[in-house]
Design a protein around this motif. Sequence first.
Motif, PDB file in Angstrom:
ATOM      1  N   VAL A  82      74.456  29.605  90.950  1.00 55.87           N
ATOM      2  CA  VAL A  82      74.227  31.051  90.800  1.00 55.87           C
ATOM      3  C   VAL A  82      75.072  31.795  91.816  1.00 55.87           C
ATOM      4  CG1 VAL A  82      72.534  32.914  90.952  1.00 55.87           C
ATOM      5  CG2 VAL A  82      71.855  30.685  90.053  1.00 55.87           C
ATOM      6  N   VAL A  83      75.808  32.785  91.309  1.00 55.43           N
ATOM      7  CA  VAL A  83      76.528  33.684  92.213  1.00 55.43           C
ATOM      8  C   VAL A  83      75.859  35.061  92.095  1.00 55.43           C
ATOM      9  CG1 VAL A  83      78.716  34.835  92.695  1.00 55.43           C
ATOM     10  CG2 VAL A  83      78.689  32.448  91.959  1.00 55.43           C
ATOM     11  N   VAL A  84      75.418  35.594  93.227  1.00 53.96           N
ATOM     12  CA  VAL A  84      74.715  36.879  93.173  1.00 53.96           C
ATOM     13  C   VAL A  84      75.655  38.040  93.474  1.00 53.96           C
ATOM     14  CG1 VAL A  84      72.419  36.034  93.689  1.00 53.96           C
ATOM     15  CG2 VAL A  84      73.949  36.621  95.546  1.00 53.96           C
ATOM     16  N   VAL A  85      75.366  39.159  92.877  1.00 53.94           N
ATOM     17  CA  VAL A  85      76.188  40.360  93.034  1.00 53.94           C
ATOM     18  C   VAL A  85      75.302  41.468  93.611  1.00 53.94           C
ATOM     19  CG1 VAL A  85      77.551  42.083  91.838  1.00 53.94           C
ATOM     20  CG2 VAL A  85      77.534  39.723  91.008  1.00 53.94           C
ATOM     21  N   SER A  86      75.799  42.104  94.673  1.00 51.81           N
ATOM     22  CA  SER A  86      74.995  43.198  95.231  1.00 51.81           C
ATOM     23  C   SER A  86      75.910  44.224  95.868  1.00 51.81           C
ATOM     24  CB  SER A  86      74.018  42.633  96.249  1.00 51.81           C
ATOM     25  OG  SER A  86      73.242  43.676  96.797  1.00 51.81           O
ATOM     26  N   VAL A  87      75.327  45.248  96.438  1.00 48.26           N
ATOM     27  CA  VAL A  87      76.152  46.241  97.131  1.00 48.26           C
ATOM     28  C   VAL A  87      76.196  45.916  98.613  1.00 48.26           C
ATOM     29  CG1 VAL A  87      75.876  48.128  95.522  1.00 48.26           C
ATOM     30  CG2 VAL A  87      74.152  47.745  97.270  1.00 48.26           C
ATOM     31  N   ARG A  88      77.179  46.516  99.264  1.00 45.90           N
ATOM     32  CA  ARG A  88      77.502  46.075 100.605  1.00 45.90           C
ATOM     33  C   ARG A  88      76.398  46.322 101.625  1.00 45.90           C
ATOM     34  NH1 ARG A  88      82.605  48.521 103.342  1.00 45.90           N
ATOM     35  NH2 ARG A  88      80.980  49.985 103.897  1.00 45.90           N
ATOM     36  N   GLU A  89      75.670  47.424 101.458  1.00 41.28           N
ATOM     37  CA  GLU A  89      74.714  47.749 102.521  1.00 41.28           C
ATOM     38  C   GLU A  89      73.477  46.876 102.497  1.00 41.28           C
ATOM     39  OE1 GLU A  89      76.327  50.071 100.879  1.00 41.28           O
ATOM     40  OE2 GLU A  89      77.516  50.800 102.545  1.00 41.28           O
ATOM     41  N   ARG A  90      73.342  46.077 101.469  1.00 42.95           N
ATOM     42  CA  ARG A  90      72.067  45.361 101.375  1.00 42.95           C
ATOM     43  C   ARG A  90      72.220  43.906 101.762  1.00 42.95           C
ATOM     44  NH1 ARG A  90      68.998  49.023  97.558  1.00 42.95           N
ATOM     45  NH2 ARG A  90      67.310  47.703  98.273  1.00 42.95           N
ATOM     46  N   GLU A  91      72.620  43.713 103.021  1.00 42.21           N
ATOM     47  CA  GLU A  91      72.853  42.340 103.468  1.00 42.21           C
ATOM     48  C   GLU A  91      71.584  41.507 103.424  1.00 42.21           C
ATOM     49  OE1 GLU A  91      73.791  44.444 106.537  1.00 42.21           O
ATOM     50  OE2 GLU A  91      75.579  45.048 105.433  1.00 42.21           O
ATOM     51  N   GLU A  92      70.485  42.129 103.782  1.00 37.05           N
ATOM     52  CA  GLU A  92      69.225  41.372 103.824  1.00 37.05           C
ATOM     53  C   GLU A  92      68.907  40.769 102.478  1.00 37.05           C
ATOM     54  OE1 GLU A  92      68.250  43.743 107.348  1.00 37.05           O
ATOM     55  OE2 GLU A  92      67.021  44.396 105.645  1.00 37.05           O
ATOM     56  N   GLU A  93      69.142  41.582 101.458  1.00 34.38           N
ATOM     57  CA  GLU A  93      68.883  41.123 100.105  1.00 34.38           C
ATOM     58  C   GLU A  93      69.706  39.889  99.814  1.00 34.38           C
ATOM     59  OE1 GLU A  93      67.986  44.392  96.774  1.00 34.38           O
ATOM     60  OE2 GLU A  93      70.089  43.826  96.982  1.00 34.38           O
ATOM     61  N   MET A  94      70.966  39.966 100.230  1.00 33.90           N
ATOM     62  CA  MET A  94      71.853  38.859  99.922  1.00 33.90           C
ATOM     63  C   MET A  94      71.473  37.620 100.680  1.00 33.90           C
ATOM     64  SD  MET A  94      75.369  40.252  98.854  1.00 33.90           S
ATOM     65  CE  MET A  94      76.045  41.229 100.157  1.00 33.90           C
ATOM     66  N   ILE A  95      71.137  37.807 101.958  1.00 30.89           N
ATOM     67  CA  ILE A  95      70.734  36.631 102.734  1.00 30.89           C
ATOM     68  C   ILE A  95      69.511  36.000 102.104  1.00 30.89           C
ATOM     69  CG2 ILE A  95      69.872  35.872 104.959  1.00 30.89           C
ATOM     70  CD1 ILE A  95      71.499  38.064 106.240  1.00 30.89           C
ATOM     71  N   ALA A  96      68.580  36.845 101.711  1.00 35.50           N
ATOM     72  CA  ALA A  96      67.371  36.312 101.079  1.00 35.50           C
ATOM     73  C   ALA A  96      67.726  35.537  99.818  1.00 35.50           C
ATOM     74  CB  ALA A  96      66.418  37.463 100.757  1.00 35.50           C
ATOM     75  N   ALA A  97      68.646  36.099  99.026  1.00 32.91           N
ATOM     76  CA  ALA A  97      69.033  35.405  97.789  1.00 32.91           C
ATOM     77  C   ALA A  97      69.689  34.075  98.101  1.00 32.91           C
ATOM     78  CB  ALA A  97      69.975  36.285  96.990  1.00 32.91           C
ATOM     79  N   LEU A  98      70.596  34.095  99.088  1.00 32.94           N
ATOM     80  CA  LEU A  98      71.273  32.841  99.429  1.00 32.94           C
ATOM     81  C   LEU A  98      70.270  31.810  99.921  1.00 32.94           C
ATOM     82  CD1 LEU A  98      74.416  34.329 101.194  1.00 32.94           C
ATOM     83  CD2 LEU A  98      74.406  32.979  99.105  1.00 32.94           C
ATOM     84  N   ASP A  99      69.296  32.274 100.699  1.00 35.14           N
ATOM     85  CA  ASP A  99      68.307  31.328 101.198  1.00 35.14           C
ATOM     86  C   ASP A  99      67.359  30.868 100.102  1.00 35.14           C
ATOM     87  OD1 ASP A  99      67.918  32.839 104.507  1.00 35.14           O
ATOM     88  OD2 ASP A  99      69.231  31.228 103.762  1.00 35.14           O
ATOM     89  N   SER A 100      67.276  31.643  99.037  1.00 32.83           N
ATOM     90  CA  SER A 100      66.389  31.231  97.947  1.00 32.83           C
ATOM     91  C   SER A 100      67.070  30.309  96.967  1.00 32.83           C
ATOM     92  CB  SER A 100      65.882  32.448  97.172  1.00 32.83           C
ATOM     93  OG  SER A 100      65.206  33.314  98.019  1.00 32.83           O
ATOM     94  N   GLY A 101      68.342  30.043  97.206  1.00 35.42           N
ATOM     95  CA  GLY A 101      68.984  29.089  96.328  1.00 35.42           C
ATOM     96  C   GLY A 101      70.272  29.561  95.672  1.00 35.42           C
ATOM     97  N   ALA A 102      70.706  30.784  95.978  1.00 35.61           N
ATOM     98  CA  ALA A 102      71.984  31.203  95.403  1.00 35.61           C
ATOM     99  C   ALA A 102      73.105  30.438  96.091  1.00 35.61           C
ATOM    100  CB  ALA A 102      72.175  32.702  95.587  1.00 35.61           C
ATOM    101  N   ASP A 103      74.168  30.229  95.344  1.00 35.81           N
ATOM    102  CA  ASP A 103      75.262  29.429  95.911  1.00 35.81           C
ATOM    103  C   ASP A 103      76.276  30.292  96.625  1.00 35.81           C
ATOM    104  OD1 ASP A 103      74.117  28.037  93.386  1.00 35.81           O
ATOM    105  OD2 ASP A 103      75.139  26.458  94.535  1.00 35.81           O
ATOM    106  N   ASP A 104      76.497  31.479  96.130  1.00 35.59           N
ATOM    107  CA  ASP A 104      77.493  32.342  96.754  1.00 35.59           C
ATOM    108  C   ASP A 104      77.231  33.786  96.337  1.00 35.59           C
ATOM    109  OD1 ASP A 104      80.750  31.189  97.658  1.00 35.59           O
ATOM    110  OD2 ASP A 104      79.787  33.074  98.234  1.00 35.59           O
ATOM    111  N   TYR A 105      78.088  34.687  96.814  1.00 34.69           N
ATOM    112  CA  TYR A 105      77.848  36.091  96.518  1.00 34.69           C
ATOM    113  C   TYR A 105      79.163  36.836  96.433  1.00 34.69           C
ATOM    114  CZ  TYR A 105      79.137  37.500 101.231  1.00 34.69           C
ATOM    115  OH  TYR A 105      79.840  37.751 102.379  1.00 34.69           O
ATOM    116  N   VAL A 106      79.133  37.970  95.736  1.00 31.97           N
ATOM    117  CA  VAL A 106      80.216  38.940  95.843  1.00 31.97           C
ATOM    118  C   VAL A 106      79.571  40.321  96.014  1.00 31.97           C
ATOM    119  CG1 VAL A 106      81.991  37.769  94.499  1.00 31.97           C
ATOM    120  CG2 VAL A 106      80.296  39.153  93.324  1.00 31.97           C
TER     121      VAL A 106
END
Lengths: 233, 914
Positions: A82-106
């Motif tokens: 899973v690659v997650v997509v989010s906006v730049r200001e929401r780092e927490e969201e992304m970290i949470a997603a990565l820690d929940s099992g996402a493989d990478d992000y843009v």
Amino acid sequence: MNDARGIKPTALIIDDEQQIRRLLHACLEANDYKVVEASTGAEGISEAAQRPPDVIILDLGLPDMDGSSVLKRLRQWSSVPVVVVSVREREEEMIAALDSGADDYVTKPFRTGELLARLRVAQRHKNLVSGSPVFRSGGLEVDLNTRIVKVNGSEVRLTPIEYSLLSLFVQHPSRVLTHQHILREVWGPNSLDHTDYLRVHIAHLRQKLEPDSSRSSYLKTEAGIGYRLVEKD
Amino acid sequence: MLKRFVMENLPVNPDLQPAFVPRGHTPEKRGRLKVFFGMSAGVGKTRAMLEAARREQAAGRDVAIGYLANRGSEEQEPLAEGLPLVSPIDVVSRGRVQAEMDLDAVLARRPELVLVDRLAHSNAADSRHPKRYQDVIELLNAGIDIFTTLNVQSVGSRAEAVRQITGAVVQETVPDDILEEAEFELVDLPTEDLRARLAADGKYARELAWAAQQEIFRPGSLSALRELTLRFVAEHVGRDVISSRQAGGAGEPWKSGQRLIVGVSPGPSAAGLIRWTRHLAGELHATWLAVHVETRGRLSREGQACLARNLALARELGAEIVTTRDEDAARGLLRVAREQHASQIVLGKPQGWRALDLFRGGSVLNRLLRESGDIDVHAIRVEGRAPLPQAPGKLRIDASVLREYGVALGAVAGTTALNAVLYRWLGYHSLGLVYMLGISILAMFVRRGPTLAAAVLTTLAWDYFFQPPIFSFRLERLDDIITTVTYFIVALLIGNQTSRLRDKEANERRREQHATGLYLLTRALAQASHVADLLAIVTEEVGNAAHSDVTVSLAGPGQDDALKPYPGGGWNLSGEELKVAAWALHNRQAAGRGTSTNPSAEGLHLPLVAGQRALGVLSLRFRDHAPLTTDQRDLLEAFVRHIALALDRERLREAEHHAKLAAESERLSKTLLNSISHEMRTPLAAITSAASTLSEASGAAPRRLQKEMADEIQEAAQRLNRLVGNLLNMTRLETGHVKPKLDWCDVEDLVQVTLDGIENDLTRHRLAVEIAPGLPLVRMDFVLMQQVLTNLLLNAALHTPPGTTVHLSAAIERGALVLSVADTGPGLPPEALPQLFEKFYRAPAAAAGGTGLGLAIVKGFVEAHGGQVSAQNRPEGGALFTVRLPSSGRSLRPAFQAPAPEEAAKNRVSGAGS
């Protein structure tokens, strides 16, 4: 990169914005993907369950569920990349997603090339064929067996921690690793507060891998998220 | 104050009117009062009222019974049936339980029409108002219509007449003022029928007994009463007719240009005078004033109380009160009369003869008559007990007076002794002069009484001890007689004069004290810049001046907000007191001790009203239990006015401040909109045109064009992205949502990541980066600081010509991390320096592009870290921006030494650590 059998890989796009889905659809198809779309988290999960895709692109700004919930549910029965997509200001969201099992992000707005690269990397790890324990990229050579590290042919002496750090990256080349993940893997679950260790050792590592350059081209800082080992061809 | 009386709390007798009395204020929609009027009990007023109420109810109006006397009687029950009753509350007072109207319940229920029986009734003690008609006033002010019953004997201005007819003094009266605008319905019964009825009906036994006692049953009495009643109603109607004719229906009672003055003394006879004057004023449609002339000498406590009551009665009946000071009452009255352009003066006929009047040239009345000139004088006979009644058997012994008499005695004795010595050398005539000297000196120290006593004593002493024949009171020679008598007269005069002078001085001093008190207060108020200061000043100054504990409470901004006592006050208001204060606030009338509302409260609550707004309440708890003197009352009123003004001023100041902020905010919004609009539309235009070029280009569009257009779009998109980021950041700063996630950061890393991010924007400039070696880790928010550096660098690139160098450096200075961005461009215009970091500020000569937000964001983010940012021009030209962040640095790299390769090989397998 197509998978070994030559069948087009399937990508599932979970995003509520029609415009984004359209664009991604076109782009992915142009790159030999079969594309399936879903506009809500629930829809996406059920799609993934019925017709398991090869890779999922998950937007974190879904209306019905937040990305981490989707991921947690998915990860209960699937290890699809899973690659997650989010906006730049929401780092927490992304970290949470990565820690929940996402493989990478843009982060939006992203270049499609970047997305495609991440998709490839994410898929690759699932298809990893156990082969040589030696990792090579650019001038860097790491033998996971003998624990010998060479840069441009000459051996580099690393401390045990530095080595653990590097080997962690080498096992997940081109993938982002969150600070917490690295701390947990290298220092253990009780050291999750010690980002200072992390900084120091990353700096040392960089120095050792590329003493001549002020910028390390191997270890890339992903601001606010973590680090990534960049592969060079 | 050294007087130590047994301080008995003067029982609050509701019939004796209080010091602070409401002036009627005209609310927007007042209820109408209809009075069912009759000559005595038993004519059927209550029945008429109930019948009328039933008619109203049938017509669809919401009617309720507020209070009904003799409830449950068999006569009334059928009439009262069907009319909802607001249950009366039982009030326990002085060991008795009395049922009274529940005023709050009626107000809460708010019917259209309320029946309130017996308008003149006195409420039980501890009720909110001492009199039922005050409850009725409150109900009328709330817009509720009232039906009520009243006997003619209870009409204030007629009480005197009724007394003359029946010989009975009426205790419970109602002031004419509130009847002024009421509608009257006469309930009449021929006298014979009335008499029969009263005799037959058992429930009137009490009234009967009273009436019999007062000989009301003499046929003449009843008829006279009836006539009085009829005339009253007729006058009332006549007045209505006249006023409506005169004013063309406007309804305001018309006043002629005449003015009456009544002289008010501190005696119970004044009450009758006042009522009489009210009657006359009513007849003449004149305005009237009650004037009290304070002559020398201080009134006893009872005298003060009596005077206060009289003045309050006058005020309640509609007079304006004037107090003045003058030695001579007549002169004072005339002075006021002339000042106020009064045409008539009303005075009481003197009772008996006072010796002192001889000296003054006649009684007050006579003097007045002589000097009155063109002013008419009414001399009225009023009955009353002797003024200043003294409790029998209680001698008023005042310690200080006793002492002064002692001093006088001592002085006489001393002077006599001295004279005994001087007798050898001086003749006995000269001794008189020595005595004279003694009296003169004595008069400077003691009051008139002791002085005059001394004068008498010295005369006697002189006569007895020194004048031949000595040791006898007899005087033989003529010139001795003359000398002695003359001496006596002169001594008296000196004593008198000196006392008068002292009194005058005391008055002056007192007046000065008041003026000073007021001046100090107003000056302090004028200087206070903060509501908190203001309140502190008020609490202290008023407390000192009024010898009381003071608290100021402020009303909340909304209509229903609770009163908030200022915490620094001298007196913590209990819940009950707070309720009284709240009442004072909402009704804009004084309440509490000494007023007509809740007179049994602990303190006096004065509303602070400026213009139309009630801003708060000044609450005073007096340290002694004396009733307020006129002086104190005047002073308090002046204080209250000034305080209200000061509070209002503060309120307005705050409002102005808010208005300014709102205007500023408005201005910024406008600037923002303009700026954003431009900033957004430009890249959008680029994207649109590039995209349309691409789509319109014919099939074989040259690759170069495609790339170019695509690049355009990318660049514009990036610009938009940056703008959105800036806006978001600015919003986060504005709404306080920036909380830096502090974590250990590598400064070199930070710089590197920043530079990577803006690679494309710095292509036309040369970049020189200088990072001090061995920089420790610094706690900061990586992402925020990346934004800071980005903004600073972009700023430099934007405002300097291409080809110039931009310097970025990082170092530790005095325990702080210092990041600086310097350029070699034109530098910052000096006038721009103070406002550089403000939102939307664009330097006058700024290049296009940029919303003016970049530097504001830098400042916001840096300050969120607890750091500072500054800008200045470099001496060598160009601008320099410096960011300082506090650093509790930790050393980053321990001393690093690359081991020798053989060692490395040896250590390799065993994995020796560092």
